[in-house]
Design an enzyme around this catalytic site. Sequence first.
Site, PDB file in Angstrom:
ATOM      1  N   GLY A 269      28.478 -10.227 -33.774  1.00  0.00           N
ATOM      2  CA  GLY A 269      29.917 -10.501 -33.857  1.00  0.00           C
ATOM      3  C   GLY A 269      30.538 -10.625 -32.484  1.00  0.00           C
ATOM      4  O   GLY A 269      29.848 -10.527 -31.452  1.00  0.00           O
TER       5      GLY A 269
ATOM      6  N   THR B  15      32.398  -3.573 -48.148  1.00  0.00           N
ATOM      7  CA  THR B  15      31.666  -3.558 -46.872  1.00  0.00           C
ATOM      8  C   THR B  15      32.114  -2.370 -46.037  1.00  0.00           C
ATOM      9  O   THR B  15      31.298  -1.654 -45.455  1.00  0.00           O
ATOM     10  CB  THR B  15      31.962  -4.844 -46.053  1.00  0.00           C
ATOM     11  OG1 THR B  15      31.681  -5.959 -46.868  1.00  0.00           O
ATOM     12  CG2 THR B  15      31.159  -4.914 -44.777  1.00  0.00           C
TER      13      THR B  15
ATOM     14  N   GLY C 248      29.771 -12.864 -37.962  1.00  0.00           N
ATOM     15  CA  GLY C 248      29.009 -12.966 -36.710  1.00  0.00           C
ATOM     16  C   GLY C 248      28.305 -14.315 -36.625  1.00  0.00           C
ATOM     17  O   GLY C 248      28.211 -15.036 -37.631  1.00  0.00           O
TER      18      GLY C 248
ATOM     19  N   ASP D 111      23.024  -7.756 -38.393  1.00  0.00           N
ATOM     20  CA  ASP D 111      24.224  -8.552 -38.675  1.00  0.00           C
ATOM     21  C   ASP D 111      23.897  -9.480 -39.850  1.00  0.00           C
ATOM     22  O   ASP D 111      22.815 -10.069 -39.884  1.00  0.00           O
ATOM     23  CB  ASP D 111      24.605  -9.389 -37.434  1.00  0.00           C
ATOM     24  CG  ASP D 111      26.058  -9.829 -37.470  1.00  0.00           C
ATOM     25  OD1 ASP D 111      26.787  -9.491 -36.530  1.00  0.00           O
ATOM     26  OD2 ASP D 111      26.467 -10.510 -38.451  1.00  0.00           O
ATOM     27  N   ASN D 112      24.792  -9.606 -40.797  1.00  0.00           N
ATOM     28  CA  ASN D 112      24.516 -10.514 -41.935  1.00  0.00           C
ATOM     29  C   ASN D 112      25.129 -11.897 -41.710  1.00  0.00           C
ATOM     30  O   ASN D 112      25.141 -12.732 -42.602  1.00  0.00           O
ATOM     31  CB  ASN D 112      25.009  -9.914 -43.256  1.00  0.00           C
ATOM     32  CG  ASN D 112      26.527  -9.799 -43.317  1.00  0.00           C
ATOM     33  OD1 ASN D 112      27.214 -10.078 -42.336  1.00  0.00           O
ATOM     34  ND2 ASN D 112      27.046  -9.384 -44.457  1.00  0.00           N
TER      35      ASN D 112
ATOM     36  N   TYR E  52      42.669  -2.825 -46.196  1.00  0.00           N
ATOM     37  CA  TYR E  52      41.838  -2.751 -44.988  1.00  0.00           C
ATOM     38  C   TYR E  52      42.056  -1.417 -44.280  1.00  0.00           C
ATOM     39  O   TYR E  52      41.109  -0.704 -43.957  1.00  0.00           O
ATOM     40  CB  TYR E  52      42.190  -3.930 -44.074  1.00  0.00           C
ATOM     41  CG  TYR E  52      41.450  -3.932 -42.764  1.00  0.00           C
ATOM     42  CD1 TYR E  52      40.060  -4.017 -42.735  1.00  0.00           C
ATOM     43  CD2 TYR E  52      42.134  -3.854 -41.560  1.00  0.00           C
ATOM     44  CE1 TYR E  52      39.384  -4.013 -41.527  1.00  0.00           C
ATOM     45  CE2 TYR E  52      41.467  -3.863 -40.352  1.00  0.00           C
ATOM     46  CZ  TYR E  52      40.091  -3.938 -40.343  1.00  0.00           C
ATOM     47  OH  TYR E  52      39.426  -3.935 -39.154  1.00  0.00           O
TER      48      TYR E  52
ATOM     49  N   LYS F  21      39.303   1.613 -43.820  1.00  0.00           N
ATOM     50  CA  LYS F  21      38.898   2.130 -42.499  1.00  0.00           C
ATOM     51  C   LYS F  21      39.276   3.603 -42.348  1.00  0.00           C
ATOM     52  O   LYS F  21      38.574   4.377 -41.692  1.00  0.00           O
ATOM     53  CB  LYS F  21      39.517   1.296 -41.371  1.00  0.00           C
ATOM     54  CG  LYS F  21      39.034  -0.141 -41.310  1.00  0.00           C
ATOM     55  CD  LYS F  21      37.533  -0.296 -41.125  1.00  0.00           C
ATOM     56  CE  LYS F  21      37.076  -0.026 -39.724  1.00  0.00           C
ATOM     57  NZ  LYS F  21      35.611  -0.328 -39.556  1.00  0.00           N
TER      58      LYS F  21
ATOM     59  N   ALA G  72      33.663   2.191 -35.184  1.00  0.00           N
ATOM     60  CA  ALA G  72      34.747   1.323 -34.695  1.00  0.00           C
ATOM     61  C   ALA G  72      35.812   1.227 -35.779  1.00  0.00           C
ATOM     62  O   ALA G  72      35.568   0.693 -36.853  1.00  0.00           O
ATOM     63  CB  ALA G  72      34.196  -0.052 -34.364  1.00  0.00           C
TER      64      ALA G  72
ATOM     65  N   ILE H 214      32.803  -8.616 -30.761  1.00  0.00           N
ATOM     66  CA  ILE H 214      32.721  -7.430 -29.888  1.00  0.00           C
ATOM     67  C   ILE H 214      31.265  -6.965 -29.765  1.00  0.00           C
ATOM     68  O   ILE H 214      30.793  -6.638 -28.679  1.00  0.00           O
ATOM     69  CB  ILE H 214      33.615  -6.270 -30.402  1.00  0.00           C
ATOM     70  CG1 ILE H 214      35.061  -6.747 -30.561  1.00  0.00           C
ATOM     71  CG2 ILE H 214      33.544  -5.062 -29.454  1.00  0.00           C
ATOM     72  CD1 ILE H 214      36.017  -5.721 -31.173  1.00  0.00           C
TER      73      ILE H 214
END
Length: 319
Positions: A10, A95, A36, A31-32, A149, A153, A117, A12
């Site tokens: 991705g 996810t 990314g 990474d899927n 979201y 998180k 993150a 970052i």
Amino acid sequence: MKVLITGGAGFIGSHLAEKLIERGDEVYIIDNLSTGRLENIKHLAKNENFHYTIDSIMNEKAMDNLASKCEHIYHLAAAVGVKLIMDKPIETIETNVRGTEIVLKVANRYKCKVLIASTSEIYGNHVLHSLHEDDNRVMGSVKKRRWAYAASKATDEFLALAYYDEKKLPVVITRFFNTVGPRQTGTYGMVIPNFIQDALLDKPITVYGDGDQSRSFTYVGDVVDAVIKLMSHPDAVGNIFNIGSEEEITINELASKVKEMAASKSAITHIPYEEVYGKGFEDMRKRVPNINRIKELIGYKSTADIDMIIKSVIEYFKS
Ligand code: UDP
């Protein structure tokens, strides 16, 4: 040091992988390629210390295998971008929640140190001048999709701190404030790459809402340096850190600045949020971090102001 980066292809994650390789770490990424891109890591693929797995963090077996090889995990894989969150709420929630559950579970199995993150979205619709890590959060209605979201998180943060308290797993939580720089795409709604791509093509620069909402933008290089320093600082464990800039700019000012710096003929237009994100969208008027905690612990300071950031992204898109 053997390190795993989830979301390593991705925006970052790929900058972080580059920095860790430079300092001599052995870097594994997973990474899927949902957001990314292989292109982001192409230049690293030849390095013998770089290993990539194209798979989902939901694949517990793959995650177990990678965690068994590593001492540190930087967990960056997540559904990101307001547009993606509005378009694909199930994927976002699953996810972010289930993915982090798996990361923490396998990390605990091998006692890996983990950096989670997280995001400034966590604070919600605040009107405070600068947001401190321990402030209360102000969440909108559950019927307003954007807040899914932030809620997902926040669940990640709760779970990470629960692992720290109950299992003594070393975790560090970071909240990113509008990270920008080369390799970020505008596909998922992010304002700077969108404005710059349109400005370079002399297409209208589209401001959502009245444009008086403000943000503070953080250069990706500063974010990467900060997370690496936090991961090696023993006193960061079990704590939460804002990573951001204190330089505030309205979206109207940003549009004018981009137009000027790109020497563009674009018109600057305004459209209602509803036309972009559908009914009931809620945006925050302002979002600026209090960064005293990270300043005190690792001496954090921004190395790039908004002009330098815009310049670097203009150069990226031109090349
Ligand atoms: N925005 C805009 N035009 C765009 C993309 C975004 O005016 O093409 C606005 C958006 O509504 C928000 C701000 O710019 O107020 C920052 O948006 P972004 O999606 O980059 O990040 P956010 O801070 O909303 O997570």
